[in-house]
Structures are given as C-alpha cells and as structure tokens.
Design a protein around this motif. Structure first.
Motif, PDB file in Angstrom:
ATOM      1  N   LYS A  67       0.822  -1.223   0.000  1.00 32.78           N
ATOM      2  CA  LYS A  67       0.000   0.000   0.000  1.00 32.78           C
ATOM      3  C   LYS A  67       0.853   1.269   0.000  1.00 32.78           C
ATOM      4  CE  LYS A  67      -4.315  -1.678   1.627  1.00 32.78           C
ATOM      5  NZ  LYS A  67      -5.332  -1.718   2.656  1.00 32.78           N
ATOM      6  N   LYS A  68       2.136   1.118   0.278  1.00 30.60           N
ATOM      7  CA  LYS A  68       3.034   2.275   0.280  1.00 30.60           C
ATOM      8  C   LYS A  68       3.787   2.385  -1.049  1.00 30.60           C
ATOM      9  CE  LYS A  68       4.104   4.536   3.827  1.00 30.60           C
ATOM     10  NZ  LYS A  68       3.569   5.896   4.083  1.00 30.60           N
ATOM     11  N   GLU A  69       4.278   1.236  -1.539  1.00 31.54           N
ATOM     12  CA  GLU A  69       5.173   1.264  -2.690  1.00 31.54           C
ATOM     13  C   GLU A  69       4.385   1.024  -3.970  1.00 31.54           C
ATOM     14  OE1 GLU A  69       8.382  -1.406  -1.697  1.00 31.54           O
ATOM     15  OE2 GLU A  69       8.649  -0.419   0.245  1.00 31.54           O
ATOM     16  N   ARG A  70       3.495   1.945  -4.268  1.00 30.28           N
ATOM     17  CA  ARG A  70       2.652   1.846  -5.458  1.00 30.28           C
ATOM     18  C   ARG A  70       2.212   3.259  -5.835  1.00 30.28           C
ATOM     19  NH1 ARG A  70      -3.234   0.078  -2.804  1.00 30.28           N
ATOM     20  NH2 ARG A  70      -3.630   2.129  -1.915  1.00 30.28           N
ATOM     21  N   LEU A  71       1.566   3.394  -6.997  1.00 30.28           N
ATOM     22  CA  LEU A  71       0.962   4.673  -7.329  1.00 30.28           C
ATOM     23  C   LEU A  71      -0.193   4.879  -6.383  1.00 30.28           C
ATOM     24  CD1 LEU A  71       0.658   5.029 -11.190  1.00 30.28           C
ATOM     25  CD2 LEU A  71       1.901   6.486  -9.590  1.00 30.28           C
ATOM     26  N   GLY A  72      -0.275   6.027  -5.738  1.00 28.18           N
ATOM     27  CA  GLY A  72      -1.317   6.242  -4.742  1.00 28.18           C
ATOM     28  C   GLY A  72      -0.867   5.642  -3.426  1.00 28.18           C
ATOM     29  N   CYS A  73       0.184   6.212  -2.887  1.00 24.22           N
ATOM     30  CA  CYS A  73       0.806   5.700  -1.657  1.00 24.22           C
ATOM     31  C   CYS A  73      -0.023   6.097  -0.443  1.00 24.22           C
ATOM     32  CB  CYS A  73       2.210   6.319  -1.595  1.00 24.22           C
ATOM     33  SG  CYS A  73       2.952   6.398   0.018  1.00 24.22           S
ATOM     34  N   ALA A  74      -0.273   5.133   0.452  1.00 26.22           N
ATOM     35  CA  ALA A  74      -1.025   5.424   1.679  1.00 26.22           C
ATOM     36  C   ALA A  74      -0.198   6.310   2.603  1.00 26.22           C
ATOM     37  CB  ALA A  74      -1.373   4.118   2.383  1.00 26.22           C
TER      38      ALA A  74
END
Ligand code: DOR
Ligand code: ZN
Length: 336
Positions: free
Chosen positions: A245-252
C-alpha cells in the motif's frame, strides 16, 4: 548513562486490526505504559459495542496488564445518552474532517452542524481530539484549520481540546492563546521536513498526513517541545501500512514509528541538552491534561548503537536502516 522513563505514554497511535494489529501492537505494549488508540478502522469505532470489541482485540494481542489502551470514539452525531454510556470506556472522541486521511470518509462534512455534539462533550467533560486540516493546499491545511480550533476554543471554553499531530509554527502560537487546549507532536514531525519526503527521490515511507512542513515549522515544534512546553504531549501517530500500500501509485499516508519512538526521542533530547524535559513530554503532561493514572512501568533506555531493521514483517519502519544512539532495554516483542 542510562535514561529511565517513568510510565511513557503514546497519546496518538494507530494499532489497526487483524494481522496488522498482531504485528504492530506488541511494540507499543512493550515500550509504553499506555497509548491513545485511534478509531479509524475500516468500520469506524463509533459505538460502545465497537469500543468494547476493539479493546478486547487489543487485549487479546497485548494482554491486560502493563499497557493501557486508551480508546477513542469516532466523531459523529451522538445523543447525550450515547455519550453518557460510553464515557467511562473512552479517553476522548476523535474528529476527522471527511476524507482528509486514511479511513476518514465517515468524518465531518459540515462543521456548521457539529455544535450540538461538541456541546455534549463539553458538558460531559469528554476531551475532543481533532485532526485539524482543511481540504485546501496541502502545505496550508493546518494553518487554515486554526479558525475552526479558534471557534471551538471560544464557543466551548470548558471543552478539553487536543490539536492532534501539529506541524506548524502557527499551531504552536495558537496553543499559547488557550489554556484548555493541548496538542500532540509526533517524532517524525520533529525530525523531518517536506524536503526529506520530496526533495530528492520520493520517499513513501515518510509520506503522512499532515505532511511535514518547512524547516521553520519543524524548528518551532522542536523548540517548544525541547523547552518543556507543558501542554505538548508525545503522540507518535505511528500508522503502519503494508509495503504493497506504500510502494505503489497512490501511496497510503502514515509513518510506522512505534518501534523507534523512544530511542529516537532520547537521542533528540539528549543531543539538544534537554533530557530533563523528556519525562514531561512522554508522560507527565498527558497524565495531567487527561487526568489518567496509567499502569506503573519504568522503561530503561541505554546509550548503545542500534540499527533499525529494514522491515518488520511487511512494514517499513521509520528510520529503517539508520543507526540510533539509544536502545530500549528488553524492548522488542520476542519474534524480532
Ligand atoms: O499519515 C496518517 N496516517 N495520518 C493520519 O491522520 C492517519 C494515518 C493512518 O491511519 O494511516
Ligand atoms: Zn493519526
């Protein structure tokens, strides 16, 4: 020389639920005597039943002694009966503006309509904890929200109001105008600025809400905390998200700081020559504002080099890979 902390408290904490609760809660339970547990679960904690179920899940993970989970109720419209029933089981009610951060969609959309419930909190002497950001430009959200804090403080002068995770010099100035207002400050907002997040290669691990601000803001926070401001309380806002959920487009948004909080605070206070003010920041100020008596617990910090692990399970901690000059004695849950 070792540093002994009497009854350290984390006054703003996300423990999550399910597997994540099992992974992260033991760090807080091992190092703190208590923590204020945020209610922004997938289904917000917004009833007595949910408070009880969430407390039971935390107790099943951390045990029932040595760590007090101070529960919060997610702000919505409540009746006086609702609040009277839940009052003894919570430390306060947490208000999120709708959509401002992780799992806050059920938060407040219209601040003109919150007065009746806030009046009940004032009457019942239940503290109101606020995520103070508008939907404006990201660097100005906290400062813009000060007008809401001002309205709350002036309209409800007996309300115990907590400005959560403040990040600006303006918020510090505001705090000094109202005796009944307190604020939490995170570790990461004492250490980083926007430059650390976006000044070089983008850093998801330290992306959070409110976003870290300017060097001037960080220095104002540091100065107030290190000088022993009596209404500033440590609240880590430790907010774990799994790597996917952090290392993606749209990071939390969220920084997982629970495992490093006390060692890094010790380093900050000792290096600044202000170690005598650490006990108030991590315990006494909160005990007096909230009028709580947490379980007695002494935590020993020792001046040893400690390299922060790159990961705990699927979560990257704050200061991963960095070496801190302090460690907590017998700090970590046994699996690490
Ligand atoms: O960065 C943040 N993460 N800020 C919040 O206010 C919520 C938190 C979370 O729950 O992930
Ligand atoms: Zn939070």
């Amino acid at each position: 020389m070792d540093l002994l902390l009497d009854t350290p408290l984390d006054m703003h904490l996300h423990l999550r639920e399910g597997e994540m609760l099992g992974l992260v809660a033991p760090f807080s339970a091992a190092q703190f005597a208590g923590g204020v547990v945020m209610p922004n679960l997938v289904q917000p904690v917004d009833s007595l039943e949910r408070v009880r179920a969430y407390r039971a899940a935390i107790a099943a993970t951390c045990g029932t002694t040595g760590f007090a989970p101070y529960m919060t109720l997610f702000f919505r419209d409540y009746t006086s009966q609702d609040l009277a029933e839940v009052k003894d089981e919570i430390i306060g009610v947490k208000l999120y503006p709708a959509g401002i951060t992780t799992q806050s969609e059920a938060g407040v959309r219209d601040f003109d309509r919150i007065g009746a419930t806030v009046a009940l909190l004032e009457e019942l002497d239940i503290p109101l904890l606020v995520h103070g950001e508008t939907g404006g430009f990201v660097m100005e959200r906290e400062q813009e929200f000060l007008k809401v804090y001002q309205w709350l403080a002036e309209t409800f002068p007996r309300l115990r109001l907590v400005m959560e995770h403040i990040t600006t010099a303006a918020a510090i100035e505001f705090l000094d105008r109202f005796d009944q207002v307190a604020a939490t400050v995170t570790l990461h907002h004492l250490l980083i600025t926007l430059d650390d997040i976006a000044g070089g290669l983008l850093r998801q691990d330290i992306f959070c809400k409110p976003i870290a601000k300017t060097p001037r803001d960080r220095d104002a926070l540091r100065q107030a905390v290190l000088a022993g401001h009596p209404r500033l309380m440590f609240g880590s806002d430790s907010a774990p998200h799994p790597r996917h959920k952090k290392e993606r487009l749209g990071c939390a948004a969220g920084v997982f700081s629970a495992p490093v909080a006390l060692p890094a605070l010790a380093e900050l206070f000792v290096e600044a020559g202000c170690a005598e003010h650490l006990p108030a920041f991590v315990s006494a100020n909160a005990r007096s504002f909230y009028r709580i008596e947490p379980p007695a617990k002494t935590v020993r910090l020792e001046p040893i080099a400690w390299r922060v692990p790159d990961r705990y399970g699927e979560v990257t901690p704050f200061l991963a890979g960095k070496t801190i000059g302090w460690g907590v004695k017998a700090p970590h849950p046994s699996q690490f």
